[in-house]
Enzyme design. Sequence first.
Site, mmCIF file in Angstrom:
data_model
loop_
_atom_site.group_PDB
_atom_site.id
_atom_site.type_symbol
_atom_site.label_atom_id
_atom_site.label_comp_id
_atom_site.label_asym_id
_atom_site.label_seq_id
_atom_site.Cartn_x
_atom_site.Cartn_y
_atom_site.Cartn_z
ATOM 1 N N SER A 130 0.964 -1.193 0.007
ATOM 2 C CA SER A 130 0.066 0.002 -0.141
ATOM 3 C C SER A 130 0.945 1.092 -0.048
ATOM 4 O O SER A 130 2.119 1.010 0.533
ATOM 5 C CB SER A 130 -0.904 0.039 1.312
ATOM 6 O OG SER A 130 -1.665 1.244 1.249
ATOM 7 N N TYR A 144 -2.976 -0.735 11.127
ATOM 8 C CA TYR A 144 -2.917 -1.056 9.571
ATOM 9 C C TYR A 144 -1.635 -0.742 9.203
ATOM 10 O O TYR A 144 -0.799 -1.362 8.429
ATOM 11 C CB TYR A 144 -4.202 -0.493 8.836
ATOM 12 C CG TYR A 144 -4.111 -0.834 7.178
ATOM 13 C CD1 TYR A 144 -4.351 -2.117 6.782
ATOM 14 C CD2 TYR A 144 -3.996 0.179 6.457
ATOM 15 C CE1 TYR A 144 -4.320 -2.365 5.432
ATOM 16 C CE2 TYR A 144 -3.893 0.014 5.045
ATOM 17 C CZ TYR A 144 -4.136 -1.566 4.457
ATOM 18 O OH TYR A 144 -4.067 -1.710 3.296
HETATM 19 P P1 NAP Z 1 -11.467 -6.273 0.001
HETATM 20 O O1 NAP Z 1 -12.557 -5.798 -1.327
HETATM 21 O O2 NAP Z 1 -11.968 -6.306 1.229
HETATM 22 O O3 NAP Z 1 -11.039 -7.866 -0.439
HETATM 23 C C1 NAP Z 1 -10.140 -8.468 0.492
HETATM 24 C C2 NAP Z 1 -10.150 -9.651 0.096
HETATM 25 O O4 NAP Z 1 -9.060 -10.663 0.944
HETATM 26 C C3 NAP Z 1 -11.344 -10.743 -0.005
HETATM 27 O O5 NAP Z 1 -11.339 -11.492 -1.362
HETATM 28 C C4 NAP Z 1 -11.118 -11.343 1.404
HETATM 29 O O6 NAP Z 1 -12.081 -12.572 1.000
HETATM 30 C C5 NAP Z 1 -9.735 -11.944 1.345
HETATM 31 N N1 NAP Z 1 -9.349 -11.970 2.662
HETATM 32 C C6 NAP Z 1 -9.646 -11.473 3.681
HETATM 33 N N2 NAP Z 1 -8.967 -12.202 5.047
HETATM 34 C C7 NAP Z 1 -8.474 -13.352 4.022
HETATM 35 C C8 NAP Z 1 -7.711 -14.608 4.982
HETATM 36 N N3 NAP Z 1 -7.684 -14.471 6.238
HETATM 37 N N4 NAP Z 1 -7.530 -15.659 4.364
HETATM 38 C C9 NAP Z 1 -7.937 -15.372 2.898
HETATM 39 N N5 NAP Z 1 -8.433 -14.352 2.110
HETATM 40 C C10 NAP Z 1 -8.582 -13.365 3.016
HETATM 41 O O7 NAP Z 1 -10.126 -5.206 0.011
HETATM 42 P P2 NAP Z 1 -9.193 -4.852 -1.217
HETATM 43 O O8 NAP Z 1 -8.996 -3.372 -1.186
HETATM 44 O O9 NAP Z 1 -9.526 -5.509 -2.546
HETATM 45 O O10 NAP Z 1 -7.715 -5.215 -0.385
HETATM 46 C C11 NAP Z 1 -6.717 -6.219 -1.244
HETATM 47 C C12 NAP Z 1 -5.447 -5.797 -0.872
HETATM 48 O O11 NAP Z 1 -5.030 -4.513 -1.105
HETATM 49 C C13 NAP Z 1 -5.090 -5.918 0.806
HETATM 50 O O12 NAP Z 1 -3.880 -6.285 1.157
HETATM 51 C C14 NAP Z 1 -5.093 -4.210 1.099
HETATM 52 O O13 NAP Z 1 -4.288 -4.029 2.446
HETATM 53 C C15 NAP Z 1 -4.476 -3.442 -0.286
HETATM 54 N N6 NAP Z 1 -4.699 -2.334 -0.470
HETATM 55 C C16 NAP Z 1 -5.944 -1.820 -0.703
HETATM 56 C C17 NAP Z 1 -6.164 -0.545 -0.842
HETATM 57 C C18 NAP Z 1 -7.553 0.187 -0.894
HETATM 58 O O14 NAP Z 1 -7.668 1.386 -0.985
HETATM 59 N N7 NAP Z 1 -8.675 -0.686 -0.990
HETATM 60 C C19 NAP Z 1 -5.176 0.384 -0.980
HETATM 61 C C20 NAP Z 1 -3.936 0.006 -0.940
HETATM 62 C C21 NAP Z 1 -3.653 -1.493 -0.642
HETATM 63 P P3 NAP Z 1 -12.705 -13.334 2.290
HETATM 64 O O15 NAP Z 1 -13.133 -12.462 3.226
HETATM 65 O O16 NAP Z 1 -13.784 -14.073 1.755
HETATM 66 O O17 NAP Z 1 -11.616 -14.098 2.960
#
Ligand code: NAP
Length: 235
Positions: A137, A150
């Site tokens: 991130s 976080y």
């Molecule tokens: P999201 O829409 O909430 O998706 C998160 C995904 O992770 C879901 O598929 C969830 O599925 C899975 N997950 C969560 N806990 C898990 C576990 N214990 N085992 C296996 N899968 C798990 O969030 P996102 O924004 O796409 O986030 C993806 C990545 O991008 C993260 O690492 C986040 O830190 C990073 N990121 C996000 C942003 C942002 O602004 N959104 C910015 C920078 C970086 P289940 O709940 O079904 O397990």
Amino acid sequence: MTDLTDQVAIVTGASRGIGRAIALLLALQGAKVVAVARTAEELEELNAKTQGLAIPADVADEADAQHIVNETLSRYGRLDMLICNAGVGSFGLLEHFEAAEWDQMFAVNVKGTFLLCKAVVPHFKAQGRGHIVGIASDVSRRTFEHGTAYGATKYAQDALLGSLRKEVRPHGIKVSTIYPGMVDTYFNDSKPGSAAAEKTHLRPSDVAQAVRYVLEAPAHVVVDELMLHPVSQEW
Ligand code: NAP
């Protein structure tokens, strides 16, 4: 350029948000996608589109991490790429965090990255190649109010990936770290798709394109780090 056709890629956190977009884009390039998340129904819905392998699993569980790699090798007989994307986050003042909430964020974001890397590295070393992509991130590189938990996980994940890059480079293994700014997903119980977010956030597909770019780099090139932001985001 590296051709992704028939390359086998594990994508964690593939059921929603960024991971789902990565899984769809890699499948479109002809890759065999192994989609991982805890929620089986969402994975099956995705897998109907990608025609790969769906493995419901918790990345923070060591047995699950090894199971993901074993199942992949048993189905496809090869493994080329690992996309460590699964992540969770919540925000608030330090004194309001429960210790259990802190532990859960570290378990998924840091230990999950560690366990999946640990499970694939011996295989990648044996074949003398492989590519690990970590979705970190922009907050792996800056601190902010309400981000003690976080932000700490994302700094730790970044350090893990940076150190691993140095460890495995002599074995022909690439490690790329992607640093997205704000992305319009379900993260932290958000509801994606609002008109406002179109201006203020990246789309999951923008991050997926960044992942595709690093994976398609020629065999002799590794993109170590790639940061992307919505133009409107100051950081
Ligand atoms: P999201 O829409 O909430 O998706 C998160 C995904 O992770 C879901 O598929 C969830 O599925 C899975 N997950 C969560 N806990 C898990 C576990 N214990 N085992 C296996 N899968 C798990 O969030 P996102 O924004 O796409 O986030 C993806 C990545 O991008 C993260 O690492 C986040 O830190 C990073 N990121 C996000 C942003 C942002 O602004 N959104 C910015 C920078 C970086 P289940 O709940 O079904 O397990």
